[in-house]
Each structure stands twice: as structure tokens, then as C-alpha cells.
Design an enzyme around this catalytic site. Structure first.
Site, PDB file in Angstrom:
ATOM      1  N   LYS A 203     -19.189  41.250  -7.468  1.00  0.00           N
ATOM      2  CA  LYS A 203     -18.158  42.148  -8.001  1.00  0.00           C
ATOM      3  C   LYS A 203     -17.481  42.977  -6.916  1.00  0.00           C
ATOM      4  O   LYS A 203     -18.024  43.176  -5.828  1.00  0.00           O
ATOM      5  CB  LYS A 203     -18.766  43.020  -9.090  1.00  0.00           C
ATOM      6  N   ARG A 237     -27.798  39.345 -14.290  1.00  0.00           N
ATOM      7  CA  ARG A 237     -26.915  38.175 -14.434  1.00  0.00           C
ATOM      8  C   ARG A 237     -26.373  37.835 -13.051  1.00  0.00           C
ATOM      9  O   ARG A 237     -25.594  38.605 -12.489  1.00  0.00           O
ATOM     10  CB  ARG A 237     -25.776  38.530 -15.407  1.00  0.00           C
TER      11      ARG A 237
HETATM   12  N1  HH2 Z   1     -19.502  40.010 -15.883  1.00  0.00           N
HETATM   13  C1  HH2 Z   1     -18.665  38.946 -15.958  1.00  0.00           C
HETATM   14  C2  HH2 Z   1     -18.720  38.088 -17.039  1.00  0.00           C
HETATM   15  N2  HH2 Z   1     -19.593  38.279 -18.035  1.00  0.00           N
HETATM   16  N3  HH2 Z   1     -21.342  39.522 -18.996  1.00  0.00           N
HETATM   17  C3  HH2 Z   1     -22.172  40.557 -18.946  1.00  0.00           C
HETATM   18  N4  HH2 Z   1     -23.062  40.757 -19.934  1.00  0.00           N
HETATM   19  N5  HH2 Z   1     -22.149  41.455 -17.906  1.00  0.00           N
HETATM   20  C4  HH2 Z   1     -21.282  41.323 -16.880  1.00  0.00           C
HETATM   21  O1  HH2 Z   1     -21.300  42.187 -15.975  1.00  0.00           O
HETATM   22  C5  HH2 Z   1     -20.386  40.220 -16.887  1.00  0.00           C
HETATM   23  C6  HH2 Z   1     -20.440  39.320 -17.992  1.00  0.00           C
HETATM   24  C7  HH2 Z   1     -17.707  38.727 -14.851  1.00  0.00           C
HETATM   25  O2  HH2 Z   1     -17.031  37.591 -15.141  1.00  0.00           O
HETATM   26  P1  HH2 Z   1     -16.112  36.768 -14.192  1.00  0.00           P
HETATM   27  O3  HH2 Z   1     -15.362  37.757 -13.368  1.00  0.00           O
HETATM   28  O4  HH2 Z   1     -15.376  35.808 -15.023  1.00  0.00           O
HETATM   29  O5  HH2 Z   1     -17.028  36.017 -13.170  1.00  0.00           O
HETATM   30  P2  HH2 Z   1     -18.459  35.424 -13.292  1.00  0.00           P
HETATM   31  O6  HH2 Z   1     -18.623  34.850 -14.651  1.00  0.00           O
HETATM   32  O7  HH2 Z   1     -18.480  34.388 -12.209  1.00  0.00           O
HETATM   33  O8  HH2 Z   1     -19.394  36.556 -13.042  1.00  0.00           O
END
Ligand code: HH2
Length: 261
Positions: A203, A237
Site C-alpha cells: 500500500k 492479507r
Molecule cells: N485491500 C485491498 C483489497 N481488498 N480487503 C480487505 N479486507 N482489506 C484490505 O485492506 C484490502 C482488501 C486493496 O486492493 P487492490 O488495491 O485492488 O490490490 P490488492 O488486491 O492487490 O491488494
């Protein structure tokens, strides 16, 4: 929880079938590396990411979920859409991971009608615009209150506490200052009595603190997730399961060691 993205840009070899097969292969590697849950997502929620239509999202995630569930894997579906939730649950997903905390019309009912677990995440605003001007009077208290309300709404709809996980949603409508406050006071969310999940992998806050590009935030992510665990997170995660497993092996050994033995 290992991250399995099934978006056209997630894997380099292109092609729809190729994407599903590459995602399944990737998921099995994460399992081998020690993932307990595989979080399958077909829509990026990155700030400014384009929305994906329901049918397309189902077409992306369903073959992956079916294949993994058939092998007995614990699969979570990362979606905000009730139609995708229902299709994924029918295909054997054991958990719904929703960055909107089941606020979309029909989402609560979709999970309530199943026996699946749910991850309720806090987000201020919408993915397209959430990073434009995040603002809180007291970020930790506001996130805690929101999650407490969502847990109550779930319980009232028949989703028992034992099925619920909560998540402050690092980077979802939050500045660096908000993210750090939430990380430092994560135990305040633990007080709600359900497990806390932390997602910090790759992030932007890690980039802000280290100056590193998104593909080069592995070490920062491990440190951030250990900080989350130290402050009460029970699920993490992550993209790199092997590295996180090693870090947790050391962490757990230190924590379980009794003084003088
Ligand atoms: N962050 C992303 C997606 N889903 N779900 C939960 N519970 N917590 C999170 O912090 C979270 C999440 C970020 O998504 P994205 O930016 O699409 O990338 P990636 O899925 O590769 O992490």
C-alpha cells in the site's frame, strides 16, 4: 490470507482462460507457502481504479473459486457486489471479503442466506475518489464506531459474531496520518470482540514511509503487518505468504516463549 487477483493486468500472460489458470496456479503456490485462506478478487479497488461489470467479475472469479474449492481450499471472495457474492458462495467460497462492509443493497441478505464468514471493512467514500480528501475528527473512533454498527447490523440480519471479521481498511479514504493512528490503536478495534484483519501489502503508506515503488515494498509490508499483529491483528492479507509465514514463525516463537524456560 493470500491475495489472488484475477484481473487482466494481474498476470502477464494475458487471455481470459490464461488468467484463470495463472490465478489458480498462483493460489496453489500461496497455499504451499502456508496461506490459510485464499482471497480471490476480480475487481481492483485501488484508488482511481475502473469499476468492473457484474458479469465480467463473475466470469473472472468463478472458475478460480470453483477449482480451489474443489481442492478443499478455504476460499474468500473479495467483492462488493451481491450477485458476485451469491455466485461465489454457490461455487464453494467460505468467506466474503467486502470493502463496503455489506452496504450494497442485497449484500447483507446474500451473506445471511449462507453460512459463510464475512470480513467487514471500513472505507470512507468510494474507491474512485476516496483518496481525494479523507477527513475525520477522530479516525480511530470513527472507524471503530462504523465497524461496531456494521457488526450489529450483521447480527440483526442473522449473521452470528463467530462468522465476522473486521478490518480498518488501510488506505481506503485515509491519509498516512490516519493509517498510522489506526495501526497504533488497532487494539481499540479488537475490543469489539471479533477478530481483526489487517491489509497493508504494497500500500501507498509503505511507499510514503520508505520511498519505495509498489513492487519493492515487501520488507516494509512485513514490518507493517508485524506491527499490526503486535497491536492485535489476527489475520493478515498479503501478497507474499512465504515471507509473512517466516516473520510470523519468529514472532510466535518469541511470544510463546515463557520467561526462564
Ligand atoms: N485491500 C485491498 C483489497 N481488498 N480487503 C480487505 N479486507 N482489506 C484490505 O485492506 C484490502 C482488501 C486493496 O486492493 P487492490 O488495491 O485492488 O490490490 P490488492 O488486491 O492487490 O491488494
Amino acid at each position: 490470507m493470500g491475495i489472488v487477483n484475477v484481473t487482466p493486468d494481474s498476470f502477464s500472460d494475458g487471455g481470459r482462460l490464461g488468467d484463470a489458470q495463472a490465478a489458480i496456479w498462483h493460489a496453489l503456490k500461496l497455499l504451499e507457502a502456508g496461506a490459510d485462506i485464499l482471497d480471490v478478487g476480480g475487481e481492483s479497488t485501488r484508488p482511481g481504479a475502473a469499476a468492473v461489470l457484474v458479469d465480467e467479475e463473475i466470469r473472472r472469479v468463478l472458475p478460480v473459486i470453483e477449482a480451489l474449492a474443489a481442492r478443499g481450499c478455504v476460499v474468500s471472495v473479495d467483492t462488493m457486489k451481491p450477485e458476485v457474492m451469491r455466485a461465489a458462495l454457490d461455487a464453494g467460497a467460505a468467506m466474503v471479503n467486502d470493502v463496503m462492509a455489506l452496504r450494497a443493497p442485497g449484500a447483507l441478505e446474500a451473506v445471511a442466506a449462507s453460512e459463510a464468514a464475512v470480513c467487514l471493512m471500513h472505507m470512507q467514500g468510494e474507491p474512485q475518489s476516496m483518496q481525494q480528501a479523507p477527513a475525520y475528527v477522530d479516525a480511530v473512533e470513527e472507524v471503530r464506531q462504523f465497524l461496531q454498527d456494521r457488526v450489529q447490523v450483521c447480527e440483526a440480519a442473522g449473521i452470528g459474531r463467530e462468522r465476522i471479521v473486521i478490518d480498518p481498511g488501510f488506505g481506503f479514504g485515509k491519509t498516512l496520518k490516519h493509517n498510522l493512528a489506526l495501526l497504533r490503536h488497532l487494539n481499540r478495534l479488537g475490543e469489539l470482540g471479533v477478530p481483526v484483519l489487517a491489509g497493508l501489502s504494497r500500500k501507498s503508506m509503505l511507499g510514503a514511509l520508505t520511498g519505495r515503488a509498489v513492487d519493492d515494498r515487501e520488507f516494509a509490508g512485513i514490518a507493517a503487518h508485524l506491527a499490526a499483529v503486535a497491536h492485535g491483528a489476527r489475520l493478515v492479507r498479503v501478497h507474499n505468504v512465504a515471507a509473512m509465514r517466516d516473520a510470523l514463525a519468529i514472532w510466535n516463537a518469541v511470544e510463546e516463549q515463557q520467561d526462564g524456560t
